[in-house]
Structure formats: C-alpha cells, structure tokens
Design an enzyme around this catalytic site. Structure first.
Site, mmCIF file in Angstrom:
data_model
loop_
_atom_site.group_PDB
_atom_site.id
_atom_site.type_symbol
_atom_site.label_atom_id
_atom_site.label_comp_id
_atom_site.label_asym_id
_atom_site.label_seq_id
_atom_site.Cartn_x
_atom_site.Cartn_y
_atom_site.Cartn_z
ATOM 1 N N PRO A 97 0.824 -1.211 0.000
ATOM 2 C CA PRO A 97 0.000 0.000 0.000
ATOM 3 C C PRO A 97 0.855 1.257 0.000
ATOM 4 O O PRO A 97 1.698 1.459 0.875
ATOM 5 C CB PRO A 97 -0.801 -0.121 1.301
ATOM 6 C CG PRO A 97 0.038 -0.974 2.197
ATOM 7 C CD PRO A 97 0.766 -1.918 1.288
ATOM 8 N N SER A 118 -4.409 1.518 -0.640
ATOM 9 C CA SER A 118 -4.189 2.396 0.514
ATOM 10 C C SER A 118 -5.432 3.195 0.873
ATOM 11 O O SER A 118 -6.223 3.592 -0.003
ATOM 12 C CB SER A 118 -3.046 3.367 0.204
ATOM 13 O OG SER A 118 -2.923 4.360 1.208
ATOM 14 N N GLN A 149 -5.801 -1.510 2.913
ATOM 15 C CA GLN A 149 -4.963 -1.040 4.023
ATOM 16 C C GLN A 149 -5.681 0.069 4.774
ATOM 17 O O GLN A 149 -6.174 1.035 4.182
ATOM 18 C CB GLN A 149 -3.627 -0.533 3.484
ATOM 19 C CG GLN A 149 -2.720 0.112 4.522
ATOM 20 C CD GLN A 149 -2.958 1.621 4.667
ATOM 21 O OE1 GLN A 149 -3.353 2.278 3.701
ATOM 22 N NE2 GLN A 149 -2.754 2.142 5.854
ATOM 23 N N TYR A 186 -5.745 3.006 7.873
ATOM 24 C CA TYR A 186 -5.293 3.852 8.965
ATOM 25 C C TYR A 186 -6.517 4.143 9.829
ATOM 26 O O TYR A 186 -7.581 4.486 9.301
ATOM 27 C CB TYR A 186 -4.738 5.182 8.458
ATOM 28 C CG TYR A 186 -3.448 5.097 7.684
ATOM 29 C CD1 TYR A 186 -2.306 4.554 8.256
ATOM 30 C CD2 TYR A 186 -3.371 5.583 6.383
ATOM 31 C CE1 TYR A 186 -1.118 4.498 7.549
ATOM 32 C CE2 TYR A 186 -2.186 5.535 5.665
ATOM 33 C CZ TYR A 186 -1.064 4.980 6.258
ATOM 34 O OH TYR A 186 0.120 4.929 5.553
ATOM 35 N N THR A 201 -2.311 -0.840 9.365
ATOM 36 C CA THR A 201 -0.977 -0.276 9.536
ATOM 37 C C THR A 201 -0.795 0.152 10.986
ATOM 38 O O THR A 201 -1.568 0.959 11.506
ATOM 39 C CB THR A 201 -0.762 0.911 8.592
ATOM 40 O OG1 THR A 201 -0.727 0.435 7.251
ATOM 41 C CG2 THR A 201 0.559 1.614 8.884
ATOM 42 N N ARG A 215 9.806 13.787 7.251
ATOM 43 C CA ARG A 215 10.476 13.595 5.971
ATOM 44 C C ARG A 215 10.918 14.965 5.474
ATOM 45 O O ARG A 215 10.104 15.794 5.068
ATOM 46 C CB ARG A 215 9.529 12.899 4.997
ATOM 47 C CG ARG A 215 9.081 11.534 5.547
ATOM 48 C CD ARG A 215 7.742 11.074 5.040
ATOM 49 N NE ARG A 215 7.195 10.039 5.915
ATOM 50 C CZ ARG A 215 5.961 9.575 5.828
ATOM 51 N NH1 ARG A 215 5.137 10.034 4.893
ATOM 52 N NH2 ARG A 215 5.539 8.646 6.662
ATOM 53 N N LYS A 263 0.394 -4.712 9.716
ATOM 54 C CA LYS A 263 1.577 -4.254 8.984
ATOM 55 C C LYS A 263 2.388 -3.300 9.858
ATOM 56 O O LYS A 263 1.841 -2.371 10.441
ATOM 57 C CB LYS A 263 1.142 -3.536 7.699
ATOM 58 C CG LYS A 263 2.254 -2.907 6.877
ATOM 59 C CD LYS A 263 1.671 -2.258 5.637
ATOM 60 C CE LYS A 263 2.729 -1.564 4.793
ATOM 61 N NZ LYS A 263 3.259 -0.350 5.445
ATOM 62 N N HIS A 271 7.675 0.782 7.067
ATOM 63 C CA HIS A 271 7.055 1.859 6.286
ATOM 64 C C HIS A 271 8.032 2.438 5.266
ATOM 65 O O HIS A 271 8.044 3.635 4.979
ATOM 66 C CB HIS A 271 6.545 2.970 7.221
ATOM 67 C CG HIS A 271 5.228 3.549 6.794
ATOM 68 N ND1 HIS A 271 4.039 3.190 7.361
ATOM 69 C CD2 HIS A 271 4.916 4.464 5.846
ATOM 70 C CE1 HIS A 271 3.042 3.867 6.807
ATOM 71 N NE2 HIS A 271 3.560 4.643 5.868
ATOM 72 N N ARG A 330 10.160 5.382 6.337
ATOM 73 C CA ARG A 330 9.545 6.711 6.363
ATOM 74 C C ARG A 330 9.056 7.102 7.754
ATOM 75 O O ARG A 330 8.528 8.206 7.923
ATOM 76 C CB ARG A 330 8.375 6.748 5.379
ATOM 77 C CG ARG A 330 8.801 6.594 3.946
ATOM 78 C CD ARG A 330 7.642 6.264 3.025
ATOM 79 N NE ARG A 330 6.709 7.364 2.826
ATOM 80 C CZ ARG A 330 6.865 8.348 1.946
ATOM 81 N NH1 ARG A 330 7.968 8.391 1.194
ATOM 82 N NH2 ARG A 330 5.944 9.274 1.804
ATOM 83 N N ASP A 332 7.861 -6.240 3.440
ATOM 84 C CA ASP A 332 8.088 -5.208 2.428
ATOM 85 C C ASP A 332 9.334 -4.417 2.795
ATOM 86 O O ASP A 332 9.874 -4.545 3.891
ATOM 87 C CB ASP A 332 6.857 -4.307 2.227
ATOM 88 C CG ASP A 332 6.532 -3.415 3.415
ATOM 89 O OD1 ASP A 332 7.428 -3.103 4.247
ATOM 90 O OD2 ASP A 332 5.370 -2.990 3.524
ATOM 91 N N ARG A 337 14.534 -5.085 -4.575
ATOM 92 C CA ARG A 337 14.932 -4.468 -5.839
ATOM 93 C C ARG A 337 15.300 -5.487 -6.913
ATOM 94 O O ARG A 337 15.481 -5.129 -8.065
ATOM 95 C CB ARG A 337 16.135 -3.525 -5.618
ATOM 96 C CG ARG A 337 15.857 -2.372 -4.661
ATOM 97 C CD ARG A 337 14.839 -1.395 -5.232
ATOM 98 N NE ARG A 337 14.608 -0.242 -4.371
ATOM 99 C CZ ARG A 337 13.655 -0.160 -3.447
ATOM 100 N NH1 ARG A 337 12.824 -1.195 -3.255
ATOM 101 N NH2 ARG A 337 13.514 0.912 -2.718
ATOM 102 N N ARG A 356 7.891 1.392 -3.646
ATOM 103 C CA ARG A 356 8.445 2.365 -4.595
ATOM 104 C C ARG A 356 8.624 1.801 -6.002
ATOM 105 O O ARG A 356 8.306 2.494 -6.973
ATOM 106 C CB ARG A 356 9.769 2.918 -4.057
ATOM 107 C CG ARG A 356 9.613 3.785 -2.801
ATOM 108 C CD ARG A 356 10.945 4.350 -2.335
ATOM 109 N NE ARG A 356 10.822 5.157 -1.130
ATOM 110 C CZ ARG A 356 11.016 4.690 0.110
ATOM 111 N NH1 ARG A 356 11.339 3.410 0.292
ATOM 112 N NH2 ARG A 356 10.890 5.497 1.154
#
Length: 349
Positions: free
Chosen positions: A77, A106, A128, A130, A156, A165, A220, A244, A247, A275, A279, A299
């Site tokens: 998400p 999300s 997902q 919140y 989450t 950030r 999560k 996350h 983040r 997660d 890559r 990402r």
C-alpha cells in the site's frame, strides 16, 4: 533506453516525475538511514547454492491465505498514485490482476475503492487501513471494502504520527488541487485535518475491527518478536514485517534483518510477509529463504507507473518474476511454496 532491471525504472521516474512528486515517493525519515539500510541489508546475505538438482521444471506459485498467486510478490500500500500516472490506482489494480498477484490498496488512494474494484473485477485485493480519530470514518471504509469484495484488511500499526520527511517539509508538499484523497472526501468538513490519525490505537482495537468485519486481518509494521507474539495472541491472520519504507522511525532495523525473529516467534501460526528494499528477484528469494511467505513492493511499483502506467508496472513485475525464477533455479530450488535455503548472513563491519 532498454528497461532491464528495476533501477532503470527508478532512474526514469527520477528524471521525468516533477521534483515534488519524486521527493515524496523517495523520502525517508530524518537521515534516511533506515530507508537505505532496507536495501543494503540484502547485500550482506549470501546464498549457499546446490548443484545438479534438476530445475528443468519451475513452479513459482504460492498462496496468500489460501488464494493462489502467480509468484510471491505483491504490491504494497502506497498513497497518491495519480502523482505517478493519471489513472492512478486503477492502473495499479489492472496490472496486479493481469499478473495474478495481490494489490493492497491504501486508505490514501487518489481513486475510490469503487473505482479500484471496478477497474479490475475479480482481482485479489486487500485494503490497508489507517485508524482515524473519527472512528466512524474508519468503520465505514472497512465495511465498504468488504462489500466491494476486498479479501483482506491490512491494519498499519506504525503510524500513530507521521515521520518527519525533510524533503517534504522543504517542498511544502501537498497534493495538487485536482487530486483528492478520494476515500476520505466528505469525511472531514475542510479536508483531511492535521493529526487526524488516532495515536491512542492499541492491540485491543483489533477486537474492535473484528466486530466490524469478517475479513482476515493482517497487521503491517511489525519488527520484533514481542509484537509478533502479541499479533498472534490477538488473532490476526497475517503479519507484514515493515518499517514503512524507512519513512517513520529512522534508526530501526532493516525489514530483512527483522524477519527472522518474527518468523521464529510465530512458529507457523500465521503467515508472515515482508516489504521494504526489494529491488531484485534474488532479494525475493532471500526473503523467502528466511521465512517470508510473500514480499510486497512499494516504490518500484510507483516507478513502473511513472514509466508507462499499467504497462510499465507489468514490466516491473515481469522483470522481478523472471529474476526470481532464475535465482531459484541457480540456487537449486524448483518449488517456491516450500522454499528452504541455507544462506549466510554477514554482519555490518
């Protein structure tokens, strides 16, 4: 330019996305050390491959809570997909269905749950959640997702407050005027207020969610054996080992490093996913070798959308699928569903 690996899509997205959008997707908390460690940790894990094992026939399918998927990768998400591609989450849902994998939509999507569902009917989708201070908003979303055929609820747990950030602060990040948090339109009189998430959420709220829905609950954001044991005790059906994407709390462990203690703690009582930092197909193989049932990408999915929307995301997924199949074969394994490998882990010097 030929797109042959996920870093090619990353380079394309960085070049062509507006800076404010790229910075938002790329951002980690504070110094970004946890974000970067998610990737670097895989480089300290080495296979011990076996030879002459007959890998002429490869089966890379697996099951998530009983539903078969084509290979053990799903889409994590992430919010605001229209920043990457005009069709946003609708393109994401279509790509996931085409590849027969799971997409976790999300709360903060820029398409409604109805639009996501209609874009790819019959696809495997989880929602997902919140939990907001206004519990009626969260309750409505849960019940709406179930009514629309979503097959899992992902809570989450690692965002009582938003991590800091720095690039988003410097950029004064906000959605462009033509984009909305579609699932929350009308829920708040003047748009999503600051500090709308409920920081008082506890383990007991899993019981509250259980009263709202018959969907399996996946939690999560788990990184420790203590919380993994609490998750099992409170009756969840799955755990996503996640920080996350780096983040939230900077300085926490890479998810691949946290995976082992979580897997050992649950002892097969619930499914464990991961997660963060995936890559390459060999990263997927390492996560499965350490006990994950499936991994989810965040990402890289957005990079694929930025490249060519649904088609670009399918390209990303096919590359991961091909790399994973090849890595399995070269390691001497032919079944993803019962994968056990001996690997070596090297501590950071």
């Amino acid at each position: 330019m030929a797109m042959v690996c996920l870093s090619d899509f990353e380079a394309y997205a960085k070049k062509y996305l507006p800076k404010i959008a790229w910075d938002f997707f790329a951002a980690g908390a504070d110094d970004c050390s946890t974000r970067d460690e998610n990737i670097l940790a895989y480089k300290r894990i080495h296979f011990r491959p076996r030879m002459l094992r007959d890998v002429s026939m490869m089966d890379i399918r697996t099951k998530l809570l009983g539903t078969e998927i084509s290979f053990p990768v799903g889409i994590a998400p992430t919010g605001f997909h229209q920043l990457a591609w005009p069709d946003g989450e609708k393109s994401t849902a279509r790509a996931a269905k085409a590849m027969n994998i799971c997409y976790i939509a999300s709360t903060y999507s820029t398409c409604t749950l109805e639009e996501i569902s209609a874009a790819a009917p019959g696809g495997l989708r989880w929602f997902q959640l919140y939990i907001h201070r206004n519990r009626a908003v969260s309750q409505q979303l849960v019940q709406q997702a179930e009514a629309l055929g979503f097959q899992g609820l992902v809570l989450t747990a690692d965002l009582p407050y938003t991590g800091r950030r720095r690039d988003d602060v410097r950029n004064g990040f906000r959605l462009p005027p033509h984009m909305k948090l579609k699932n929350l339109e009308g829920a708040f009189e003047y748009g999503l207020p600051p500090n709308s998430l409920d920081p008082s959420v506890t383990w007991n709220d899993i019981y509250w969610l259980r009263r709202l829905t018959r969907l399996p609950i996946i939690i999560k954001g788990i990184l420790t054996k203590e919380d993994a044991e609490l998750a099992v005790r409170h009756g969840v059906q799955g755990i996503i080992v996640s920080n996350h994407g780096g983040r939230q709390l900077d300085g926490g462990p890479a998810t691949i490093d946290a995976l082992v203690e979580v897997v050992e703690a649950v002892q097969g009582r619930v499914e464990v996913y991961l997660d963060g930092g995936i890559r390459k197909g060999s990263d997927v193989l390492k996560a499965l070798a350490l006990g994950a049932k499936c991994v989810f990408i965040g990402r890289p999915a957005l990079w694929g959308l930025a490249y060519k929307g649904e088609e670009g995301l399918q390209d990303v997924l096919r590359i991961l699928q091909d790399e994973f199949r090849l890595s399995m074969a070269l390691a001497g394994k032919c079944f993803a569903g019962c994968l056990v490998l001996v690997i070596q882990r090297f501590c950071k010097q």
